[in-house]
Scaffold this active site. Structure first.
Site, PDB file in Angstrom:
ATOM      1  NE  ARG A   1      -6.987   0.747  12.376  1.00 19.74           N
ATOM      2  CZ  ARG A   1      -5.841   0.542  11.749  1.00 19.74           C
ATOM      3  NH1 ARG A   1      -4.864   1.451  11.808  1.00 19.74           N
ATOM      4  NH2 ARG A   1      -5.633  -0.557  11.074  1.00 19.74           N
TER       5      ARG A   1
ATOM      6  CG  MET B   1      10.340  22.977  -0.074  1.00 22.23           C
ATOM      7  SD  MET B   1       9.299  24.014  -1.118  1.00 22.23           S
ATOM      8  CE  MET B   1       8.299  24.870   0.076  1.00 22.23           C
TER       9      MET B   1
ATOM     10  CE1 TYR C   1      13.389  30.806   5.074  1.00 22.03           C
ATOM     11  CE2 TYR C   1      13.807  28.475   4.737  1.00 22.03           C
ATOM     12  CZ  TYR C   1      13.478  29.714   4.237  1.00 22.03           C
ATOM     13  OH  TYR C   1      13.226  29.853   2.894  1.00 22.03           O
TER      14      TYR C   1
ATOM     15  CE  LYS D   1      -0.233  -0.348   5.030  1.00 24.17           C
ATOM     16  NZ  LYS D   1      -0.975  -0.925   6.157  1.00 24.17           N
TER      17      LYS D   1
HETATM   18  C1  LIG Z   1      -0.098  -1.970   6.757  1.00 25.73           C
HETATM   19  C2  LIG Z   1      -0.679  -3.267   7.229  1.00 25.73           C
HETATM   20  C3  LIG Z   1       0.142  -4.391   7.442  1.00 25.73           C
HETATM   21  C4  LIG Z   1       1.658  -4.345   7.361  1.00 25.73           C
HETATM   22  O1  LIG Z   1       2.149  -3.872   8.604  1.00 25.73           O
HETATM   23  P1  LIG Z   1       3.735  -3.774   8.853  1.00 25.73           P
HETATM   24  O2  LIG Z   1       3.826  -3.303  10.266  1.00 25.73           O
HETATM   25  O3  LIG Z   1       4.251  -2.767   7.899  1.00 25.73           O
HETATM   26  O4  LIG Z   1       4.279  -5.125   8.633  1.00 25.73           O
HETATM   27  C5  LIG Z   1      -0.481  -5.592   7.743  1.00 25.73           C
HETATM   28  N1  LIG Z   1      -1.824  -5.666   7.884  1.00 25.73           N
HETATM   29  C6  LIG Z   1      -2.635  -4.605   7.727  1.00 25.73           C
HETATM   30  C7  LIG Z   1      -4.103  -4.750   7.894  1.00 25.73           C
HETATM   31  C8  LIG Z   1      -2.092  -3.372   7.409  1.00 25.73           C
HETATM   32  O5  LIG Z   1      -2.893  -2.318   7.269  1.00 25.73           O
END
Ligand SMILES: *Cc1c(COP(=O)(O)O)cnc(C)c1O
Length: 367
Positions: free
Chosen positions: A130, A310, A262, A35
């Site tokens: 969640r 930046m 800055y 993702k």
């Molecule tokens: C992002 C995610 C993972 C991977 O988690 P990591 O800590 O990066 O291994 C696994 N399961 C779900 C549902 C996730 O959203």
């Protein structure tokens, strides 16, 4: 020189880390989590390099379709399922498996008609608090999903997610596993066979074999950062996949008492050389990295000084008076763990990886 910032992506390190997930969970299939553009590494390139993955996991239909359009054939799982019923048609047509976490999604599926078949992952909230159905709600929902005519045989599966797997000692871990096992066993006893299950993220893959079940879901470990908080010792050696690198675009002689950049956030305690490296928050370097955050110049750590801009950062070059224009700089990666930089900046490696911006060219080193 053109602006020299690059994210070098070591695909050999990626496949090495993938093989460590295989070794850690030899009896499980692997759903590689790619993702958010494979945590900033480039989803298509990462998916192509991980030809041995049994499935890929993404967060949106757009991410799934990008993989299908690139010719990726493995099953793809949408980790949060669809966000509106209009997505179902395209998802099912392209063999995208869906997580089901809400009553809304169940209703959309019950109204949906399809000639093609699909696999579904019913998400149980075992303590993350969640997303997902409580352990009490889960079984009736399972039975509703079982009645859907277009769900593949064996295509209805259980999944859950850990809240605190990065802290090995946290009591939530065994509690969550216990709840998951209860639901899965009870549903197996009703049906006479156990459905496929998935629970483990990277942290659980590396530290809790009892959570592996049929499918594991490694994310961060594939990219070579530790999934554990603090200095928790792992018995595997993950290799960093991303190296964020650039070069010195200037070296200045500054006078004692002169303040840098800055807000004048740092003042030279003596006459000294200050290096300016071409990497800044516009590239994804964390703006909150404080004075003293290590940065490699010619392979050796020097402290960041002053505010992150930046397009550039300033570096205390007193330990490297010979450093000059064009010398190589590494913000994280090879020789400087991203976890170290994240710790200084008050964040986690995941966020730093995801935040590398589109203007930074990804340069892929073949596996
Ligand atoms: C992002 C995610 C993972 C991977 O988690 P990591 O800590 O990066 O291994 C696994 N399961 C779900 C549902 C996730 O959203």
């Amino acid at each position: 020189m053109t602006r020299p910032v690059r994210a070098r992506i070591d695909l050999q390190a990626l496949t090495h880390n993938f093989s460590l997930a295989r070794k850690a969970a030899p009896a499980s299939r692997i759903m590689a989590v790619i993702k958010a553009g494979a945590y900033g590494h480039g989803a298509v390139q990462v998916a192509r390099a991980l030809g041995g993955a049994d499935a890929f996991a993404v967060a949106s239909l757009e991410e799934a379709m990008q993989l299908r359009e690139a010719g990726i054939r493995q099953p793809i799982v949408m980790l949060d399922g669809v966000f509106e019923p209009a997505e179902l048609e395209l998802a099912v047509t392209h063999q995208v498996q869906l997580v089901v976490h809400s009553e809304e999604q169940v209703l959309w599926l019950e109204r949906f008609r399809s000639a093609a078949s699909v696999s579904l992952w019913l998400k149980v909230d075992t303590g993350m608090n969640r997303l997902g159905f409580t352990t009490e709600e889960a079984l009736p929902v399972w039975q509703r999903l079982q009645r859907l005519p277009y769900v593949k045989t064996g295509g209805l599966r259980w999944m859950s997610h850990f809240a605190c797997a990065d802290e090995y000692e946290h009591p939530a871990n065994s509690q969550q596993l216990e709840r998951f096992n209860e639901v899965v066993r009870f549903s197996a006893s009703l049906q006479g066979s156990r459905a496929e299950c998935s629970m483990a993220n990277s942290a659980a893959i590396l530290t809790r074999p009892e959570t592996h079940f049929d499918w594991v879901r490694p994310g961060i470990m594939l990219y070579g950062a530790s999934p554990m908080t603090g200095e928790y010792p792992l018995d595997v050696t993950l290799r960093p996949v991303m190296t964020l690198e650039s070069r010195l675009m200037a070296v200045q002689k500054r006078r004692k008492g002169e303040s840098i950049g800055y807000g004048y956030a740092w003042t030279c305690p003596e006459d000294m050389p200050v290096g300016i490296a071409a990497v800044g928050y516009g590239d994804g370097y964390p703006r909150h990295a404080p004075n003293g955050t290590p940065v490699l110049v010619n392979g050796k750590a020097v402290p960041l000084v002053g505010r992150v801009s930046m397009d550039m950062i300033c570096l205390d070059l007193r330990s490297q008076p010979q450093a000059r224009f064009g010398d190589p700089v590494i913000a994280w990666g090879e020789g400087l763990p991203i976890e170290t930089v994240a710790g200084h900046a008050g964040t986690i490696s995941y966020e730093l990886m995801c935040n590398v911006t589109t203007r930074v060219p990804r340069v892929y080193e073949a596996a």
